[in-house]
Design an enzyme around this catalytic site. Structure first.
Site, PDB file in Angstrom:
ATOM      1  N   ARG A  47     -25.840 -25.941 -20.116  1.00 37.94           N
ATOM      2  CA  ARG A  47     -26.799 -26.042 -21.233  1.00 37.94           C
ATOM      3  C   ARG A  47     -26.249 -26.947 -22.330  1.00 37.94           C
ATOM      4  O   ARG A  47     -26.972 -27.781 -22.880  1.00 37.94           O
ATOM      5  CB  ARG A  47     -27.091 -24.650 -21.806  1.00 37.94           C
ATOM      6  CG  ARG A  47     -27.993 -23.836 -20.907  1.00 37.94           C
ATOM      7  CD  ARG A  47     -27.890 -22.351 -21.211  1.00 37.94           C
ATOM      8  NE  ARG A  47     -28.438 -21.976 -22.487  1.00 37.94           N
ATOM      9  CZ  ARG A  47     -28.185 -20.800 -23.073  1.00 37.94           C
ATOM     10  NH1 ARG A  47     -27.405 -19.920 -22.495  1.00 37.94           N
ATOM     11  NH2 ARG A  47     -28.738 -20.505 -24.228  1.00 37.94           N
TER      12      ARG A  47
ATOM     13  N   ARG B 283     -28.192 -12.214 -20.869  1.00 39.31           N
ATOM     14  CA  ARG B 283     -29.147 -13.156 -20.286  1.00 39.31           C
ATOM     15  C   ARG B 283     -28.504 -13.848 -19.087  1.00 39.31           C
ATOM     16  O   ARG B 283     -27.320 -14.151 -19.123  1.00 39.31           O
ATOM     17  CB  ARG B 283     -29.536 -14.194 -21.347  1.00 39.31           C
ATOM     18  CG  ARG B 283     -30.855 -13.899 -22.005  1.00 39.31           C
ATOM     19  CD  ARG B 283     -31.144 -14.751 -23.189  1.00 39.31           C
ATOM     20  NE  ARG B 283     -31.040 -16.191 -22.984  1.00 39.31           N
ATOM     21  CZ  ARG B 283     -31.342 -17.094 -23.913  1.00 39.31           C
ATOM     22  NH1 ARG B 283     -31.786 -16.690 -25.092  1.00 39.31           N
ATOM     23  NH2 ARG B 283     -31.236 -18.376 -23.676  1.00 39.31           N
TER      24      ARG B 283
ATOM     25  N   ARG C 242     -23.051 -12.590 -26.366  1.00 40.27           N
ATOM     26  CA  ARG C 242     -24.411 -12.175 -26.750  1.00 40.27           C
ATOM     27  C   ARG C 242     -24.996 -11.144 -25.777  1.00 40.27           C
ATOM     28  O   ARG C 242     -24.846 -11.249 -24.576  1.00 40.27           O
ATOM     29  CB  ARG C 242     -25.329 -13.386 -26.792  1.00 40.27           C
ATOM     30  CG  ARG C 242     -26.806 -12.980 -26.982  1.00 40.27           C
ATOM     31  CD  ARG C 242     -27.680 -14.123 -27.306  1.00 40.27           C
ATOM     32  NE  ARG C 242     -27.731 -15.098 -26.257  1.00 40.27           N
ATOM     33  CZ  ARG C 242     -28.420 -16.227 -26.329  1.00 40.27           C
ATOM     34  NH1 ARG C 242     -29.091 -16.501 -27.443  1.00 40.27           N
ATOM     35  NH2 ARG C 242     -28.431 -17.074 -25.329  1.00 40.27           N
TER      36      ARG C 242
ATOM     37  N   ARG D  85     -37.391 -29.874 -28.414  1.00 38.15           N
ATOM     38  CA  ARG D  85     -36.029 -29.962 -27.895  1.00 38.15           C
ATOM     39  C   ARG D  85     -35.640 -31.404 -27.603  1.00 38.15           C
ATOM     40  O   ARG D  85     -34.496 -31.685 -27.302  1.00 38.15           O
ATOM     41  CB  ARG D  85     -35.934 -29.233 -26.562  1.00 38.15           C
ATOM     42  CG  ARG D  85     -35.837 -27.757 -26.648  1.00 38.15           C
ATOM     43  CD  ARG D  85     -34.462 -27.362 -27.137  1.00 38.15           C
ATOM     44  NE  ARG D  85     -33.759 -26.493 -26.265  1.00 38.15           N
ATOM     45  CZ  ARG D  85     -33.958 -25.185 -26.200  1.00 38.15           C
ATOM     46  NH1 ARG D  85     -34.863 -24.596 -26.938  1.00 38.15           N
ATOM     47  NH2 ARG D  85     -33.232 -24.451 -25.396  1.00 38.15           N
TER      48      ARG D  85
ATOM     49  N   LYS E 190     -30.612 -19.722 -33.799  1.00 34.31           N
ATOM     50  CA  LYS E 190     -32.037 -19.976 -34.089  1.00 34.31           C
ATOM     51  C   LYS E 190     -32.857 -18.691 -33.970  1.00 34.31           C
ATOM     52  O   LYS E 190     -33.675 -18.384 -34.833  1.00 34.31           O
ATOM     53  CB  LYS E 190     -32.623 -21.025 -33.111  1.00 34.31           C
ATOM     54  CG  LYS E 190     -31.920 -22.353 -33.116  1.00 34.31           C
ATOM     55  CD  LYS E 190     -32.567 -23.342 -32.159  1.00 34.31           C
ATOM     56  CE  LYS E 190     -32.489 -22.932 -30.700  1.00 34.31           C
ATOM     57  NZ  LYS E 190     -31.118 -22.865 -30.152  1.00 34.31           N
TER      58      LYS E 190
HETATM   59  P1  AP5 Z   1     -29.016 -16.600 -31.152  1.00 39.59           P
HETATM   60  O1  AP5 Z   1     -29.732 -16.331 -32.426  1.00 39.59           O
HETATM   61  O2  AP5 Z   1     -29.430 -15.862 -29.930  1.00 39.59           O
HETATM   62  O3  AP5 Z   1     -28.953 -18.193 -30.899  1.00 39.59           O
HETATM   63  P2  AP5 Z   1     -30.052 -19.204 -30.391  1.00 39.59           P
HETATM   64  O4  AP5 Z   1     -29.806 -20.485 -31.122  1.00 39.59           O
HETATM   65  O5  AP5 Z   1     -31.401 -18.606 -30.482  1.00 39.59           O
HETATM   66  O6  AP5 Z   1     -29.550 -19.337 -28.898  1.00 39.59           O
HETATM   67  P3  AP5 Z   1     -30.389 -19.442 -27.552  1.00 39.59           P
HETATM   68  O7  AP5 Z   1     -29.368 -19.358 -26.453  1.00 39.59           O
HETATM   69  O8  AP5 Z   1     -31.510 -18.463 -27.497  1.00 39.59           O
HETATM   70  O9  AP5 Z   1     -30.905 -20.849 -27.665  1.00 39.59           O
HETATM   71  P4  AP5 Z   1     -31.258 -21.729 -26.516  1.00 39.59           P
HETATM   72  O10 AP5 Z   1     -31.824 -22.830 -27.280  1.00 39.59           O
HETATM   73  O11 AP5 Z   1     -30.200 -22.113 -25.580  1.00 39.59           O
HETATM   74  O12 AP5 Z   1     -32.170 -20.785 -25.587  1.00 39.59           O
HETATM   75  P5  AP5 Z   1     -33.739 -20.649 -25.488  1.00 39.59           P
HETATM   76  O13 AP5 Z   1     -34.038 -19.233 -25.277  1.00 39.59           O
HETATM   77  O14 AP5 Z   1     -34.437 -21.394 -26.554  1.00 39.59           O
HETATM   78  O15 AP5 Z   1     -27.453 -16.352 -31.420  1.00 39.59           O
HETATM   79  C1  AP5 Z   1     -26.507 -16.540 -30.381  1.00 39.59           C
HETATM   80  C2  AP5 Z   1     -25.402 -15.466 -30.517  1.00 39.59           C
HETATM   81  O16 AP5 Z   1     -24.660 -15.715 -31.710  1.00 39.59           O
HETATM   82  C3  AP5 Z   1     -25.945 -14.034 -30.646  1.00 39.59           C
HETATM   83  O17 AP5 Z   1     -25.061 -13.179 -29.978  1.00 39.59           O
HETATM   84  C4  AP5 Z   1     -25.942 -13.780 -32.158  1.00 39.59           C
HETATM   85  O18 AP5 Z   1     -25.811 -12.391 -32.467  1.00 39.59           O
HETATM   86  C5  AP5 Z   1     -24.739 -14.599 -32.617  1.00 39.59           C
HETATM   87  N1  AP5 Z   1     -24.898 -15.171 -33.947  1.00 39.59           N
HETATM   88  C6  AP5 Z   1     -26.046 -15.634 -34.529  1.00 39.59           C
HETATM   89  N2  AP5 Z   1     -25.779 -16.113 -35.753  1.00 39.59           N
HETATM   90  C7  AP5 Z   1     -24.435 -15.970 -35.948  1.00 39.59           C
HETATM   91  C8  AP5 Z   1     -23.561 -16.283 -37.035  1.00 39.59           C
HETATM   92  N3  AP5 Z   1     -24.020 -16.853 -38.167  1.00 39.59           N
HETATM   93  N4  AP5 Z   1     -22.238 -15.985 -36.898  1.00 39.59           N
HETATM   94  C9  AP5 Z   1     -21.771 -15.408 -35.751  1.00 39.59           C
HETATM   95  N5  AP5 Z   1     -22.548 -15.072 -34.700  1.00 39.59           N
HETATM   96  C10 AP5 Z   1     -23.874 -15.363 -34.793  1.00 39.59           C
HETATM   97  O19 AP5 Z   1     -34.013 -21.466 -24.136  1.00 39.59           O
HETATM   98  C11 AP5 Z   1     -33.577 -20.984 -22.882  1.00 39.59           C
HETATM   99  C12 AP5 Z   1     -33.941 -22.008 -21.824  1.00 39.59           C
HETATM  100  O20 AP5 Z   1     -35.367 -22.164 -21.765  1.00 39.59           O
HETATM  101  C13 AP5 Z   1     -33.404 -23.413 -22.085  1.00 39.59           C
HETATM  102  O21 AP5 Z   1     -32.083 -23.573 -21.587  1.00 39.59           O
HETATM  103  C14 AP5 Z   1     -34.409 -24.262 -21.304  1.00 39.59           C
HETATM  104  O22 AP5 Z   1     -34.161 -24.221 -19.910  1.00 39.59           O
HETATM  105  C15 AP5 Z   1     -35.723 -23.530 -21.558  1.00 39.59           C
HETATM  106  N6  AP5 Z   1     -36.423 -24.037 -22.753  1.00 39.59           N
HETATM  107  C16 AP5 Z   1     -36.652 -23.355 -23.923  1.00 39.59           C
HETATM  108  N7  AP5 Z   1     -37.310 -24.128 -24.784  1.00 39.59           N
HETATM  109  C17 AP5 Z   1     -37.499 -25.317 -24.181  1.00 39.59           C
HETATM  110  C18 AP5 Z   1     -38.104 -26.544 -24.579  1.00 39.59           C
HETATM  111  N8  AP5 Z   1     -38.642 -26.692 -25.812  1.00 39.59           N
HETATM  112  N9  AP5 Z   1     -38.125 -27.551 -23.688  1.00 39.59           N
HETATM  113  C19 AP5 Z   1     -37.607 -27.439 -22.466  1.00 39.59           C
HETATM  114  N10 AP5 Z   1     -36.994 -26.319 -22.011  1.00 39.59           N
HETATM  115  C20 AP5 Z   1     -36.939 -25.257 -22.877  1.00 39.59           C
END
Ligand code: AP5
Length: 220
Positions: free
Chosen positions: A172, A161, A128, A89, A14
């Site tokens: 997660r 991270r 990552r 989410r 994402k």
């Molecule tokens: P990346 O683009 O970083 O993936 P992502 O989907 O953004 O992953 P996140 O871990 O950031 O998502 P998340 O939803 O767990 O974390 P968030 O920060 O929102 O890609 C991942 C890896 O794959 C990278 O190394 C990239 O280079 C690689 N990659 C990308 N595309 C690829 C492809 N096509 N092929 C191969 N490799 C690829 O949330 C963190 C925490 O915050 C949550 O756990 C929760 O506690 C809290 N939080 C955030 N939002 C909310 C909410 N709305 N409600 C409640 N809690 C929340």
């Protein structure tokens, strides 16, 4: 106001794709994870509260998350719209966003699901690295930076991270996949869900998302 939502499991890509789309569309990339991490770094009470849940791989409570997101949508740079990453989410967050947008006469234009099977997500998250300054994501194999350990975009050092440690990644995925399903169903029922195969290389996923946007944004 254009509101596009990027949906996907943790590690689905994402953040990677939201940054690309936001730049192409000229809209801000709003990621609730980034907002929480900024609050943690700043040591605010919101950050301290959010950190308790993030460290366990759990969702931060809806009341905190929705208030933070709506405050972000009210800032001047979001007047034309946003690319949302990591919000909503769960179904309650999707409903809260829908109600808030309805009061402005707006709605989510499209919800773009980056679909990646659960077994691929662990490898993505454990490989990552993100940059210290902007949180730009890299992958040790799939998407390495030009200079090892340094962000291509802003030159800051890359680090892992905290929540990408194997035990937190497992938590997660265990906790967050079921509520995501509720969000997918929510947008499917409103006819705005589009799905792209997220197992493809990054450039092809981007192309798929741009094709999904074609009917609403031709010549992107
Ligand atoms: P990346 O683009 O970083 O993936 P992502 O989907 O953004 O992953 P996140 O871990 O950031 O998502 P998340 O939803 O767990 O974390 P968030 O920060 O929102 O890609 C991942 C890896 O794959 C990278 O190394 C990239 O280079 C690689 N990659 C990308 N595309 C690829 C492809 N096509 N092929 C191969 N490799 C690829 O949330 C963190 C925490 O915050 C949550 O756990 C929760 O506690 C809290 N939080 C955030 N939002 C909310 C909410 N709305 N409600 C409640 N809690 C929340």
């Amino acid at each position: 106001m254009r509101v596009l939502v990027l949906l996907g499991a943790p590690g689905a890509g994402k953040g990677t794709q939201a940054a690309i789309l936001a730049q192409r569309l000229g809209l801000p990339h709003v990621a609730t994870g980034d907002l929480f991490r900024a609050a943690v770094r700043a040591g605010t009470s919101l950050g301290r509260e959010a950190q308790k849940y993030m460290a366990l791989g759990e969702l931060v409570p809806d009341a905190i998350t929705v208030a933070m997101l709506l405050e972000r949508l009210d800032r001047p740079d979001a007047r034309e719209g946003v690319v949302l990453d990591g919000f909503p989410r769960n179904r309650a967050q999707a409903e809260a966003l829908e109600s808030a947008l309805l009061t402005r006469g707006e709605r989510v234009e499209l919800a773009l699901l980056i679909d990646v099977p659960a077994e691929e997500l662990v490898g993505r998250l454990s490989g990552r690295y993100v940059c210290r300054l902007g949180g730009h994501p890299y992958h040790i194999i799939e998407n390495p930076p030009a200079i090892p350990g340094i962000c291509d975009t802003d030159g800051s050092p890359l680090e892992q991270r905290d929540d990408d440690r194997p035990e937190t990644v497992r938590a997660r995925l265990t906790v967050q996949l079921a509520p995501l399903q509720g969000v997918i169903e929510f947008y499917r029922s409103r006819g705005v869900l589009r799905t792209v195969d997220g197992r493809q290389p990054i450039a092809l996923v981007s192309r798929g998302l741009i094709e999904a946007l074609e009917p609403v944004t031709p010549h992107l």
